[in-house]
Design a protein around this motif. Structure first.
Motif, PDB file in Angstrom:
ATOM      1  N   GLY A 151       0.811  -1.212   0.000  1.00  0.00           N
ATOM      2  CA  GLY A 151       0.000   0.000   0.000  1.00  0.00           C
ATOM      3  C   GLY A 151       0.841   1.257   0.000  1.00  0.00           C
ATOM      4  N   ALA A 152       1.841   1.316   0.885  1.00  0.00           N
ATOM      5  CA  ALA A 152       2.720   2.487   0.930  1.00  0.00           C
ATOM      6  C   ALA A 152       3.514   2.620  -0.365  1.00  0.00           C
ATOM      7  N   GLY A 153       3.902   1.481  -0.959  1.00  0.00           N
ATOM      8  CA  GLY A 153       4.614   1.529  -2.235  1.00  0.00           C
ATOM      9  C   GLY A 153       3.753   2.065  -3.364  1.00  0.00           C
ATOM     10  N   ALA A 154       2.463   1.722  -3.352  1.00  0.00           N
ATOM     11  CA  ALA A 154       1.540   2.248  -4.364  1.00  0.00           C
ATOM     12  C   ALA A 154       1.401   3.760  -4.232  1.00  0.00           C
ATOM     13  N   CYS A 155       1.335   4.243  -2.984  1.00  0.00           N
ATOM     14  CA  CYS A 155       1.260   5.698  -2.762  1.00  0.00           C
ATOM     15  C   CYS A 155       2.528   6.391  -3.250  1.00  0.00           C
ATOM     16  N   ALA A 156       3.687   5.772  -2.978  1.00  0.00           N
ATOM     17  CA  ALA A 156       4.952   6.360  -3.428  1.00  0.00           C
ATOM     18  C   ALA A 156       5.046   6.368  -4.947  1.00  0.00           C
ATOM     19  N   ALA A 157       4.601   5.286  -5.586  1.00  0.00           N
ATOM     20  CA  ALA A 157       4.629   5.240  -7.048  1.00  0.00           C
ATOM     21  C   ALA A 157       3.714   6.292  -7.654  1.00  0.00           C
ATOM     22  N   GLY A 192      -6.832   3.506   2.497  1.00  0.00           N
ATOM     23  CA  GLY A 192      -5.792   4.534   2.535  1.00  0.00           C
ATOM     24  C   GLY A 192      -5.241   4.853   1.155  1.00  0.00           C
ATOM     25  N   VAL A 193      -4.995   3.830   0.353  1.00  0.00           N
ATOM     26  CA  VAL A 193      -4.469   4.040  -0.997  1.00  0.00           C
ATOM     27  C   VAL A 193      -5.488   4.768  -1.869  1.00  0.00           C
TER      28      VAL A 193
END
Length: 347
Positions: free
Chosen positions: A154-160, A287-288
């Motif tokens: 999830g955090a990686g999707a936000c960063a991408a 969240g995403v």
């Protein structure tokens, strides 16, 4: 894209191999978790940290996926927190030692120029909360690793979505390393995560989320950060409430976490891990979607409501009493004659 897949595969295999190879040295050196009936070697945390750092560092050095200053600073601070946790795994240290060290590391990675001083201080506190929350979440085989994998994606999707490629690759490497670790940590676990791996995972995820949301609206940002780690927050709140209501110390270990209470409902260790993993996925998904703007920020309120219902519902379930000895042997009750003699001696 190709390197991201290669990096994730390398981190997964490296973590799986290291967790197995380091198991025997951890047993011989006494780096074990003694809360269970048999000592559990804590080689998994070292394997996760080493695999994540090595894969990310090689990619940055080769220039294939430069981490960038934010992700590189975050990785160095996370490694320092992991070293702090390793000391806690080997030696018994005070809780304030872990809190203070993690807070210092968090203060070094928060982008104050984007968050402001006040929001930056709150971000430091939240990073410490999540890091220690992941340490507490390591109370059931496979749970901390499963929640870590879900949150990392999830955090990686936000960063991408924010075109932070270096940070996205770092989080994908962490998710892959945790997946390799889970090959040995699924019930019945052969290795554990330990304070080193748990603090590293929580710190890296929380710091990455803060970096991704920095400079955006404070209210929605706080909501996204909460949704990404709602399960961790629910576990901490449940334990704090349960121990306060029963008059027990907050720092004294007890079987009163989320998975413990689900076990009382009849779930197996694997079943409890799957149920909580699905719950964590629900919060991360919201969240995403809020971060991407696909649903309104009010969607986070549903996550908070569900977390509150989960906490209040499980709070009514009494945790199983701790066994009298690690071997599971229950002391034989004293005979009436011995009881009478003790009463006479005590006046």
């Amino acid at each position: 894209m190709l390197y991201g897949i290669l990096a994730a595969s390398s981190a997964l295999l490296l973590a799986a191999v290291l967790a197995a190879v380091l198991r025997v040295p951890a047993l011989r050196l006494g780096i074990v978790d003694r809360r269970w009936r048999r000592p559990l070697p804590l080689s998994g945390g070292v394997a996760v940290v080493a695999a994540t750092c090595l894969v990310a560092a090689v990619g940055d050095r080769q220039g294939v996926t430069p981490l960038g200053p934010e992700a590189a600073r975050l990785l160095v601070a996370g490694a320092a927190v992991a070293l702090l946790g390793l000391v806690a795994d080997v030696l018994r240290v005070k809780a304030r030692f872990l809190v203070g060290g993690t807070a210092v590391a968090a203060a070094c990675v928060v982008p104050y120029e984007d968050t402001g001083v006040l929001a930056g201080i709150l971000a430091v506190g939240w990073i410490v909360f999540v890091a220690l929350g992941f340490k507490a979440l390591d109370h059931c085989d496979g749970l901390a690793g499963t929640v870590g994998v879900v949150t990392a994606f999830g955090a990686g999707a936000c960063a991408a979505a924010e075109v932070m490629d270096g940070l996205a690759v770092l989080l994908s490497a962490l998710a892959a390393a945790l997946t390799g670790f889970l090959m040995h940590n699924w019930h019945p676990a052969r290795v554990g995560l330990g304070a080193s791996g748990a603090l590293f995972t929580g710190f890296l995820l929380a710091s990455a989320a803060v970096t991704t949301r920095a400079g955006q609206e404070l209210g929605s940002g706080a909501g996204v950060l909460f949704a990404l780690t709602a399960l961790v927050a629910a576990d901490v709140v449940l334990v704090v409430l349960a121990r306060r209501l029963s008059g027990r110390s907050l720092l004294r270990p007890a079987p009163d976490h989320l998975a413990h209470r689900l076990r009382r409902l009849g779930l197996t260790p694997q079943g409890a891990c799957v149920v909580l993993g699905v719950a964590a996925f629900g919060g991360v998904l919201v969240g995403v979607l809020v971060h991407l703007g696909w649903i309104p920020a009010s969607g986070v309120l549903w996550v908070g409501g569900c977390a509150l219902v989960l906490v209040l519902g499980l709070l009514r379930i009494k945790p199983r009493a701790k066994p009298a000895a690690r071997s599971g042997v229950v002391p034989r009750p004293a005979s009436p004659q011995v009881t009478t003699q003790l009463r006479v001696r005590n006046g």
